[in-house]
Design an enzyme around this catalytic site. Structure first.
Site, PDB file in Angstrom:
ATOM      1  CD  GLU A 153      79.768  11.037  70.384  1.00 32.92           C
ATOM      2  OE1 GLU A 153      79.699  12.066  71.059  1.00 32.92           O
ATOM      3  OE2 GLU A 153      80.856  10.439  70.178  1.00 32.92           O
ATOM      4  CD  GLU A 308      78.785  11.725  75.049  1.00 36.61           C
ATOM      5  OE1 GLU A 308      79.858  12.325  74.805  1.00 36.61           O
ATOM      6  OE2 GLU A 308      78.539  10.578  74.631  1.00 36.61           O
TER       7      GLU A 308
END
Length: 669
Positions: A153, A308
């Site tokens: 991320e 995710e």
């Protein structure tokens, strides 16, 4: 040569983030058995393990990770091995404080959380390369290794840095971009407010200024930070390519993430992956469906992985609602329907310590294999095994929406006629109309290939770079239908006005000019009249002067009553439509429905409200997803004369199918 993803994972990937360093070895063995039962075939390992892999500079301990990978492989679970660079260890910041990122106020960030590094720190980049080399050399031949998960991320918590090294890097970036200081002055318009520069070292960050920033400088700083963070990714990729040239690499993207230009990033990835956490309070998650379509579009329709999501509830909202029974499974199938070849979670086992200990997981704190959460996980994992031939299948769309990250940065910068404009809200408004009608949508860049589409929408395309208008003109000339919304075609890539009357680069294509803007106050509305019907509008009104276009809706109120609000212009073999205001959903639905009907673009099947219908095609097979987001069963009529195979029920279906509430049917023909 890099292996194709469908070679590495020939079936749908299912699993999640696995953090074995937080647990004892006896738990690792238990985890592997539970993974087998749940149908897990892929887990991400070592994302946040730098501090336990390299406890001191240059002293590596891989013994525990060796054991973990061996156990997973023995149980038939593949590994997406992370490079562990997402959070630097404490010793690195202590020994080399210059690796810490710096806030706008000049204060360095501190250790104790994550992602506290400066992307422009040379020492940090060196440490990253050393770690990645060690990992790649150690595991290049391990049979569990399926793909490399670089960092994690990027930019999530820290997308800007104001350190001395970052300032030096920014100046160097500007030199490379503009070559001479005179060129920079011209591109930044520095004769305004006496901002002219004589030397590169006079340039500072666009921070701590007494009033408005130079929009060209601010835009370039956004570009610079995107490039600086992107360089970190490419540094790791280069190491991995050299040592493991056949192993796919990626990093995970995020939802509604503005700082990074994902279209550019995707070109350097073998697989697009992203993280999605729909808030149950939103109800039917059409915004996340939009981002699935966007992620699929980043590599021209190539399937993506959802790396995710959460099984039950997150821990970082003000109120963390739990997904109701069936929602996790249904939303996961929406991911698969829209091009997801991987359904993964954060995380495998719910943590017992740290800031995310209340974040949901595939195995909850109770460790009870009979828990609702684990049983739903197990059901989904084993169902996905039945979708033979689906991995690699693609969607087919005749509609595209133009999406541009740099436009997003520019249009929401200060100093506009209306400083509460939201680029994403405009995109969502148009997307929602197609979503509710079950019309497949791709996303394209302004200079992207439009030839495969019949209908293209460009919401609030404030920035148009030189030549991009030619792409739209050619599309319409060849018979396409184009919608352009208000406040489009206003500036170039430097955020300088396109002179010649708004929207100058699109003026010929649209057959009109906008004489002036009339933003509306917070509670102000107006009415437009189209085909004798009245619809409300708000936020904005363009004062349009027709040239060759014709009005198809006019304002009913205010000083610009009876002036055009929505126009259409026949251009070549196609048509361009300009929406010069922010219309109600009701009007937009009617406008889009009429165009779709005229173009004969239809949904795969007719369906009741809140039923999602999506197709994916592989070779000679068509997979049809019917997702019921209602609280009651629905019956959907099928294509007459077609015999379908129900993938989950293992039986043939004709004429119609009934889908229970919060449930899904997957048919193949």
């Amino acid at each position: 040569m890099v292996k194709r993803i469908d070679e590495v994972m020939p079936s749908i990937a299912f699993g999640g983030d696995y953090n074995p360093e937080q647990w004892d070895e006896n738990v690792w063995l238990e985890d592997a058995k539970l993974m087998q039962e749940a149908g897990v075939n892929l887990v991400s390992v070592a994302i946040f393990s730098w501090s336990v892999l390299e406890r001191e500079e240059g002293k590596f301990d891989f013994s525990w990770l060796d054991r973990v990978l061996d156990i997973l492989h023995e149980h038939g679970v593949g590994v997406s091995l992370a490079t562990a660079t997402a959070s630097p260890p404490a010793w690195l910041s202590k020994e080399y404080p210059e690796v810490l990122a710096v806030q706008e106020n000049g204060v360095p960030y501190q250790i104790g959380s994550r992602q506290h590094y400066s992307p422009n720190s040379k020492r940090f980049r060196y440490a990253v390369k050393q770690l990645v080399k060690e990992m790649a050399n150690r595991y290049k031949n391990h049979p569990a290794l399926k793909m490399w998960h670089i960092n994690n991320e990027y930019g999530c918590h820290l997308a800007e840095c104001y350190s001395d090294e970052s300032l030096s890097a920014f100046r160097e970036w500007l030199k490379n971009r503009y070559q001479t200081i005179e060129n920079l002055n011209q591109k930044w318009g520095t004769n305004f407010w006496s901002q002219r520069y004589n030397e590169w070292d006079e340039i500072q960050f666009p921070v701590n200024l007494p009033t408005f920033y130079n929009p060209s400088q601010k835009l370039d700083y956004k570009r610079f930070m995107n490039d600086a963070i992107f360089d970190l990714y490419k540094i790791e990729k280069e190491v991995l390519r050299e040592i493991t040239p056949d192993i796919p690499v990626f990093t995970n993207f995020m939802y509604e993430f503005k700082p990074l230009n994902y279209f550019g990033w995707a070109k350097e990835m073998d697989l697009v992956t992203w993280d999605s956490y729909p808030d149950p309070r939103e109800g039917k998650p059409y915004r996340h469906a939009m981002h699935h379509d966007l992620m699929r579009s980043l590599k021209n329709g190539q399937p993506f992985y959802l790396m995710e999501q959460v099984t039950s509830h997150v821990n970082w909202r003000d109120i963390n609602l739990t997904k109701k029974p069936g929602e996790m499974r249904l939303w996961s199938y929406s991911t698969v329907a829209r091009g997801g070849d991987g359904v993964m979670y954060f995380q495998w086992r719910q943590g017992k310590a740290g800031a995310e200990k209340f974040h949901g997981a595939m195995v909850p704190h109770s460790n009870d294999p009979n828990s609702r959460v684990y049983q739903e996980v197990k059901q989904l994992g084993n169902e996905l095994k039945q979708l033979n031939g689906l991995a690699g299948a693609r969607g087919t769309a005749k509609v595209a929406i133009v999406f541009d990250w740099e436009n997003w940065w520019a249009v929401e910068h200060e100093g506009k006629p209306h400083n509460r404009l939201s680029y994403l809200d405009q995109v969502y408004q148009y997307y929602r109309s197609f979503y509710e009608k079950n019309i497949a949508v791709d996303f394209v860049e302004p200079n992207g290939n439009l030839a495969d589409y019949q209908f293209v929408v460009a919401p609030m395309l404030y920035m148009i770079r030189d030549g991009e208008e030619n792409n739209f003109e050619q599309f319409v000339k060849n018979g396409g239908t184009l919608i352009v919304s208000f406040f489009s075609g206003i500036v170039d890539e430097q955020d300088h006005i396109h002179l010649g009357g708004y929207p100058a680069p699109l003026r010929s294509l649209l057959g009109l000019t906008v004489e002036e803007f009339a933003p509306m106050a917070d509670d102000e509305i107006n009415t437009i009249v189209a085909n004798g019907e009245k619809f409300t509008v708000d936020t904005w009104a363009d004062i349009i002067k027709l040239e060759e276009a014709k009005a198809i809706a006019t304002y009913k109120e205010n000083w610009y009553q009876d002036k055009p609000a929505v126009t259409i212009h026949r251009y070549g073999q196609g048509s361009s439509i300009y929406v010069g205001t922010n219309p109600s959903d009701e009007y937009l639905d009617q406008l889009i429905s009429g165009i779709l009907q005229q173009l004969e673009v239809r949904a795969p099947l007719e369906a009741p409200k809140n039923v999602e219908i999506v197709e994916r095609v592989a070779n000679d097979k068509t997979f049809l997803f019917i997702l019921n987001h209602n609280n009651d069963p629905v019956t959907v009529a099928l294509e007459e004369g077609t015999v379908y195979q129900d993938c989950l029920q293992g039986k043939q279906v004709t004429q119609s199918i009934t889908v229970q509430n919060t449930d899904v049917a997957i048919l193949v023909c």
